[in-house]
Design a protein around this motif. Structure first.
Motif, PDB file in Angstrom:
ATOM      1  N   PRO A   1       6.050   6.578  -2.999  1.00  0.00           N
ATOM      2  CA  PRO A   1       5.914   6.008  -1.657  1.00  0.00           C
ATOM      3  C   PRO A   1       4.591   5.263  -1.512  1.00  0.00           C
ATOM      4  CG  PRO A   1       6.640   8.293  -1.548  1.00  0.00           C
ATOM      5  CD  PRO A   1       6.234   8.039  -2.976  1.00  0.00           C
ATOM      6  N   MET A   2       4.570   4.314  -0.584  1.00  0.00           N
ATOM      7  CA  MET A   2       3.356   3.558  -0.323  1.00  0.00           C
ATOM      8  C   MET A   2       2.275   4.463   0.255  1.00  0.00           C
ATOM      9  SD  MET A   2       4.887   0.096   1.475  1.00  0.00           S
ATOM     10  CE  MET A   2       5.901   1.025   2.644  1.00  0.00           C
ATOM     11  N   THR A   3       1.058   4.285  -0.195  1.00  0.00           N
ATOM     12  CA  THR A   3      -0.086   4.962   0.419  1.00  0.00           C
ATOM     13  C   THR A   3      -0.895   4.008   1.290  1.00  0.00           C
ATOM     14  OG1 THR A   3      -1.410   4.544  -1.573  1.00  0.00           O
ATOM     15  CG2 THR A   3      -0.284   6.678  -1.415  1.00  0.00           C
ATOM     16  N   GLU A   4      -0.718   2.707   1.071  1.00  0.00           N
ATOM     17  CA  GLU A   4      -1.356   1.690   1.904  1.00  0.00           C
ATOM     18  C   GLU A   4      -0.253   0.719   2.353  1.00  0.00           C
ATOM     19  OE1 GLU A   4      -5.061  -0.083   0.674  1.00  0.00           O
ATOM     20  OE2 GLU A   4      -5.375   1.502  -0.801  1.00  0.00           O
ATOM     21  N   PRO A   5       0.405   1.031   3.460  1.00  0.00           N
ATOM     22  CA  PRO A   5       1.572   0.240   3.874  1.00  0.00           C
ATOM     23  C   PRO A   5       1.298  -1.242   4.096  1.00  0.00           C
ATOM     24  CG  PRO A   5       1.508   2.316   5.051  1.00  0.00           C
ATOM     25  CD  PRO A   5       0.212   2.207   4.322  1.00  0.00           C
ATOM     26  N   ASP A   6       0.053  -1.612   4.331  1.00  0.00           N
ATOM     27  CA  ASP A   6      -0.256  -3.021   4.568  1.00  0.00           C
ATOM     28  C   ASP A   6      -0.707  -3.749   3.306  1.00  0.00           C
ATOM     29  OD1 ASP A   6       0.358  -2.856   7.294  1.00  0.00           O
ATOM     30  OD2 ASP A   6      -1.649  -2.106   7.767  1.00  0.00           O
ATOM     31  N   ALA A   7      -0.606  -3.096   2.160  1.00  0.00           N
ATOM     32  CA  ALA A   7      -1.005  -3.725   0.902  1.00  0.00           C
ATOM     33  C   ALA A   7      -0.090  -4.888   0.568  1.00  0.00           C
ATOM     34  CB  ALA A   7      -0.980  -2.698  -0.233  1.00  0.00           C
ATOM     35  N   LYS A   8      -0.639  -5.880  -0.129  1.00  0.00           N
ATOM     36  CA  LYS A   8       0.159  -7.009  -0.602  1.00  0.00           C
ATOM     37  C   LYS A   8       1.139  -6.542  -1.675  1.00  0.00           C
ATOM     38  CE  LYS A   8      -2.053 -10.128   1.863  1.00  0.00           C
ATOM     39  NZ  LYS A   8      -1.388 -10.832   2.981  1.00  0.00           N
TER      40      LYS A   8
END
Length: 309
Positions: free
Chosen positions: A233-240
């Motif tokens: 799962p994403m840990t930084e949802p706003d990552a590119k």
């Protein structure tokens, strides 16, 4: 003669600019040349459903562009359709009906819809009721699908940003629950799309055994979405997107073999319904990998169900 488990291998058309019907026709020819049996048409990328209604002029253009190109079709209905959306349920059903009209015009055998989801507060207050609302809608839409000669396939979802933030519940993040939902509906024209990489990420999030969840989906599966990843799962949802790829996080839709799904170990044990379509879903950034992906998909498709009792 017994129908094979896998009807053929296909791929989506996301390398085509949105709304470009001429480019779609050219791309289908290219994909047919790579050995595709199917192409999945994305309704939202071609504006085939507008305001909950069939966009008749565009649908005719797309159907003409698809005709006579040596492949068969599936349709991916607009992602936003949500048969748990009680305030907008009539509009959601209208968009479903329009999607089945498109599928019928394309001669598509399958139309893919996302499983329902709800705000966490609504889910907490009425989980059983929301599941029942979806089941009733699925049964109703199954009749519409049957009238168009289509199987409605409900897809398990990955954990979205809203899910990870605790704002939304996607019950299909446990694929076993989607399997139970489809089995309870019990409609001959309502089945499932198993998206393996969605399931991989979601099972990590929900702490469910991935292989167990996939095998639970098999009896109701009529369509497969295949792409690779690492189940993180994403840990930084706003990552590119490129940064998510670097860490192998989220719904990355990578070429087969780039992630660590144990396809060779899992697929022989996975026995879906006869006539299942093995559909690749690869992001446009991997366009140059598509010929190799199709070759690998054909190899893997031949393994499906070979070890199942």
């Amino acid at each position: 003669m017994t129908q094979p488990l896998i009807a053929g291998v296909g791929i989506n058309h996301t390398t085509v600019p949105e709304g470009d019907v001429d480019a779609l026709a050219r791309r289908i020819d290219e994909l047919a040349g790579y050995g595709c049996d199917f192409v999945e048409i994305a309704a939202r990328r071609m504006d085939l459903v507008v305001g909950g209604r069939l966009n008749k002029a565009r649908a005719k253009e797309v159907a003409a562009a698809c005709a006579g190109r040596g492949v068969r079709y599936t349709l991916h209905a607009p992602h936003i359709i949500n048969l748990m959306d009680e305030p907008l349920l009539d509009l959601q059903k209208d968009a479903c009906r329009a999607s089945f009209e498109v599928a019928g015009m394309l001669g598509a055998e399958v139309a893919v819809f996302h499983a329902g989801h709800a705000p966490r507060d609504a889910w907490t207050a009425g989980e059983d009721r929301l599941l029942a609302v979806e089941r009733e809608a699925l049964a109703e839409m199954g009749d519409v699908a049957a009238a168009h000669g289509v199987t409605m396939c409900v897809e398990n979802l990955n954990p979205s940003k809203a899910v990870l933030a605790g704002r939304t519940v996607r019950y299909s993040n446990d694929p076993r629950r989607l399997a139970a939902q489809i089995a309870t509906v019990g409609h001959p024209n309502v089945a499932a799309t198993l998206d393996f990489q969605h399931g991989y990420v979601a099972c990590t999030h929900t702490r469910v055994d991935f292989a167990e969840a996939c095998l639970a989906m098999a009896p109701v599966t009529r369509h497969i979405h295949a792409h690779d990843g690492f189940g993180r799962p994403m840990t930084e949802p706003d990552a590119k997107e490129g940064d998510l790829v670097a860490l192998g996080q989220g719904d990355v839709h990578m070429p087969l073999g780039w992630g660590d799904i144990d396809w060779d170990g899992l697929l022989p044990r996975f026995a879906p319904r006869p006539g299942t379509v093995f559909m690749l879903e690869i992001k446009p950034r991997y366009a140059r990998e598509i010929p190799a992906c199709i070759r690998e998909a054909k190899r893997l498709a031949a393994l499906v169900g070979t070890a199942a009792s």
